[in-house]
Design an enzyme around this catalytic site. Structure first.
Site, PDB file in Angstrom:
ATOM      1  CG  ASN A   5       7.030  -9.928  13.708  1.00  0.00           C
ATOM      2  OD1 ASN A   5       8.122 -10.409  13.498  1.00  0.00           O
ATOM      3  ND2 ASN A   5       6.851  -8.637  13.990  1.00  0.00           N
ATOM      4  CE  LYS A  22       3.388  -1.011   4.256  1.00  0.00           C
ATOM      5  NZ  LYS A  22       3.724  -2.405   4.492  1.00  0.00           N
TER       6      LYS A  22
HETATM    7  N1  CTP Z   1       7.982   0.244  10.892  1.00  0.00           N
HETATM    8  C1  CTP Z   1       8.364   1.014  11.967  1.00  0.00           C
HETATM    9  N2  CTP Z   1       7.539   1.126  13.056  1.00  0.00           N
HETATM   10  C2  CTP Z   1       6.359   0.491  13.102  1.00  0.00           C
HETATM   11  C3  CTP Z   1       5.951  -0.295  12.002  1.00  0.00           C
HETATM   12  C4  CTP Z   1       6.792  -0.416  10.905  1.00  0.00           C
HETATM   13  O1  CTP Z   1       9.453   1.601  11.941  1.00  0.00           O
HETATM   14  N3  CTP Z   1       5.604   0.612  14.170  1.00  0.00           N
HETATM   15  C5  CTP Z   1       8.878   0.147   9.717  1.00  0.00           C
HETATM   16  C6  CTP Z   1       9.348  -1.256   9.402  1.00  0.00           C
HETATM   17  O2  CTP Z   1      10.561  -1.531  10.074  1.00  0.00           O
HETATM   18  C7  CTP Z   1       9.551  -1.207   7.903  1.00  0.00           C
HETATM   19  C8  CTP Z   1       8.519  -0.217   7.435  1.00  0.00           C
HETATM   20  O3  CTP Z   1       8.155   0.547   8.583  1.00  0.00           O
HETATM   21  O4  CTP Z   1      10.838  -0.729   7.551  1.00  0.00           O
HETATM   22  C9  CTP Z   1       7.291  -0.851   6.847  1.00  0.00           C
HETATM   23  O5  CTP Z   1       6.793  -1.778   7.728  1.00  0.00           O
HETATM   24  P1  CTP Z   1       5.467  -2.611   7.447  1.00  0.00           P
HETATM   25  O6  CTP Z   1       5.128  -3.413   8.660  1.00  0.00           O
HETATM   26  O7  CTP Z   1       5.580  -3.313   6.136  1.00  0.00           O
HETATM   27  O8  CTP Z   1       4.457  -1.440   7.241  1.00  0.00           O
HETATM   28  P2  CTP Z   1       3.463  -0.747   8.181  1.00  0.00           P
HETATM   29  O9  CTP Z   1       3.802   0.701   8.171  1.00  0.00           O
HETATM   30  O10 CTP Z   1       3.420  -1.397   9.506  1.00  0.00           O
HETATM   31  O11 CTP Z   1       2.114  -0.965   7.379  1.00  0.00           O
HETATM   32  P3  CTP Z   1       1.146  -2.263   7.263  1.00  0.00           P
HETATM   33  O12 CTP Z   1       1.386  -3.105   8.482  1.00  0.00           O
HETATM   34  O13 CTP Z   1      -0.184  -1.643   7.232  1.00  0.00           O
HETATM   35  O14 CTP Z   1       1.498  -2.951   5.999  1.00  0.00           O
END
Ligand code: CTP
Length: 407
Positions: free
Chosen positions: A210, A338
């Site tokens: 990303n 979250k």
């Molecule tokens: N995170 C993590 N492991 C993953 C995905 C996310 O530890 N596989 C952590 C990110 O580092 C961040 C938090 O979770 O601190 C939220 O990440 P985000 O990508 O915004 O949320 P997601 O849980 O992935 O939800 P979505 O993509 O559905 O918004």
């Protein structure tokens, strides 16, 4: 902040290199000034390489040579730009010159020209240290507000034993930090920070990732270190240089990041999960490069492990856990959900579609969201300022917990 480090001609001059690193660890910019005597012990190149600045070795009128300073009024420019001057080691000779206002080289001229606080760490033979002239000179300097860090006792390079050894690098650095009023409110914290994206390979040449630049996570690591924390940064692939004084673990895939974070978790007191973890990985990694001719290629993806949820699941009483949420809509609602779902103490939410926020920007516009639904919007500010605001809030949570009888 900028500090001038004066190095004078004593055997302890080599320790000034370590002092320089210790000062840099806390985010200080160091301008080294060496006397002619110091150059007999250490080369300017050592300090130039470490400090990232040309070392000032100019001694006015020295054999008719030009001083290596940018201009004839460089001593005034340096004098005005520094927040402190520390001289380590300080010989009996430089102490005597300072006491009498002699300005016959760059360093002693700087001593007269600067209004910044001055700290000196003497180092010399025991008899020179105990000599009445040195004692009188130090008394004069102390009376003028110069902070003198007395030498330690011990075996001296001259073969004698007694007082005169340069005091420890840590105590000199500590005196500088105190003089500058550097915040060290995180000295009791061991902070584990994640930064950057992860990468999920598809075949030997392709991967899913990303747009994360890692800037927010690196700023958090740097701000934490500057405030005295012990910091480990687990970094996905970025183009950023590691800040000084922190342990960096470079990782690539989500599995590697998970491993590094879980390894660091036991020692940590705070976890700042700023990484943009890739959410989906190819179900299969091809050993050979996938050919374009394989028409109708479809990718089968599977979710990656949620590192933050797992960290939160393994939470120990000392842990403060902060997540980050990059959203493109319904910012606050999504972030609060979250924070609760992942068991976080706080989540830093940003709308990455806003100008001046999110990926690769040097600024960020965030809202701190708490699991109880409270929100604290912050102005647009540099990522370093955002980092400090996040750390302030984390510390406030720590104080509340301690007041409530926890850790
Ligand atoms: N995170 C993590 N492991 C993953 C995905 C996310 O530890 N596989 C952590 C990110 O580092 C961040 C938090 O979770 O601190 C939220 O990440 P985000 O990508 O915004 O949320 P997601 O849980 O992935 O939800 P979505 O993509 O559905 O918004």
């Amino acid at each position: 902040m900028r500090v001038a480090l004066g190095v004078t001609g004593g055997i302890a001059a080599y320790k000034a290199a370590e002092l320089l690193r210790t000062l840099q660890d806390r985010g200080l910019d160091i301008q080294v000034v060496m006397t002619a005597g110091a150059r007999n012990f250490v080369t300017p190149l050592t300090f130039a390489a470490l400090s990232g600045h040309k070392v000032i070795t100019g001694t006015f009128g020295e054999g008719g040579k030009e001083p290596n300073v940018e201009s004839a009024i460089e001593h005034i420019a340096v004098a005005q730009s520094i927040d402190a001057l520390v001289i380590a080691p300080a010989t009996a000779n430089v102490i005597a010159k300072m006491a009498h206002g002699v300005a016959d080289d760059f360093l002693t001229t700087l001593c007269l020209a600067t209004k910044a606080p001055i700290i000196i760490a003497p180092a010399m033979n025991v008899n020179m240290w105990e000599n009445a002239a040195t004692k009188q000179n130090l008394k004069t300097l102390r009376a003028r507000g110069v902070r003198v860090l007395d030498p330690d006792e011990g075996y001296l390079a001259c073969g004698m034993t007694g007082s005169g050894r340069l005091t420890s690098v840590e105590s000199i650095a500590q005196a500088v930090f105190e003089t500058l009023n550097l915040r060290d409110d995180l000295r009791n914290e061991t902070i584990l920070v994640s930064a950057g994206p992860t990468e999920e390979p598809l075949d030997p040449v392709r991967y899913i990732t990303n747009r994360s630049s890692g800037k927010m996570g690196y700023a958090l690591a740097e701000a934490s270190r500057r405030r005295g924390a012990s910091v480990t940064l687990v970094s996905g692939p970025t183009r950023l240089a590691a800040p000084a004084g922190i342990t960096v673990e470079n990782v690539r895939t989500t599995a590697e990041m998970r491993g590094a974070m879980l390894r660091g978790l036991d020692r940590a007191t705070m976890v700042l999960m700023a990484a943009a973890v890739v959410d989906f990985a190819p179900a299969r990694v091809e050993a050979e490069k996938i050919k374009k001719s394989e028409s109708g290629l479809r990718l089968e993806l599977q979710p990656t492990p949620d590192i933050l949820a797992e960290i939160s699941h393994r939470r120990k009483p000392q842990h403060l856990i902060v997540g980050f949420a990059a959203e493109t809509s319904h910012l606050l609602e999504n972030a609060a959900v979250k924070a609760r779902a992942k068991g976080l103490d706080m989540i830093v939410a940003n709308d990455v579609t806003q100008e001046g926020a999110g990926f690769d920007s040097d600024t960020n516009i965030v809202t701190l969201v708490f699991p109880d639904g409270q929100v604290k919007p912050l102005e647009k500010m540099s990522k370093l300022d955002v980092a400090n605001a996040v750390l302030d809030e984390a510390l406030a949570l720590r104080s509340k917990r301690v007041a409530a009888g926890g850790k």
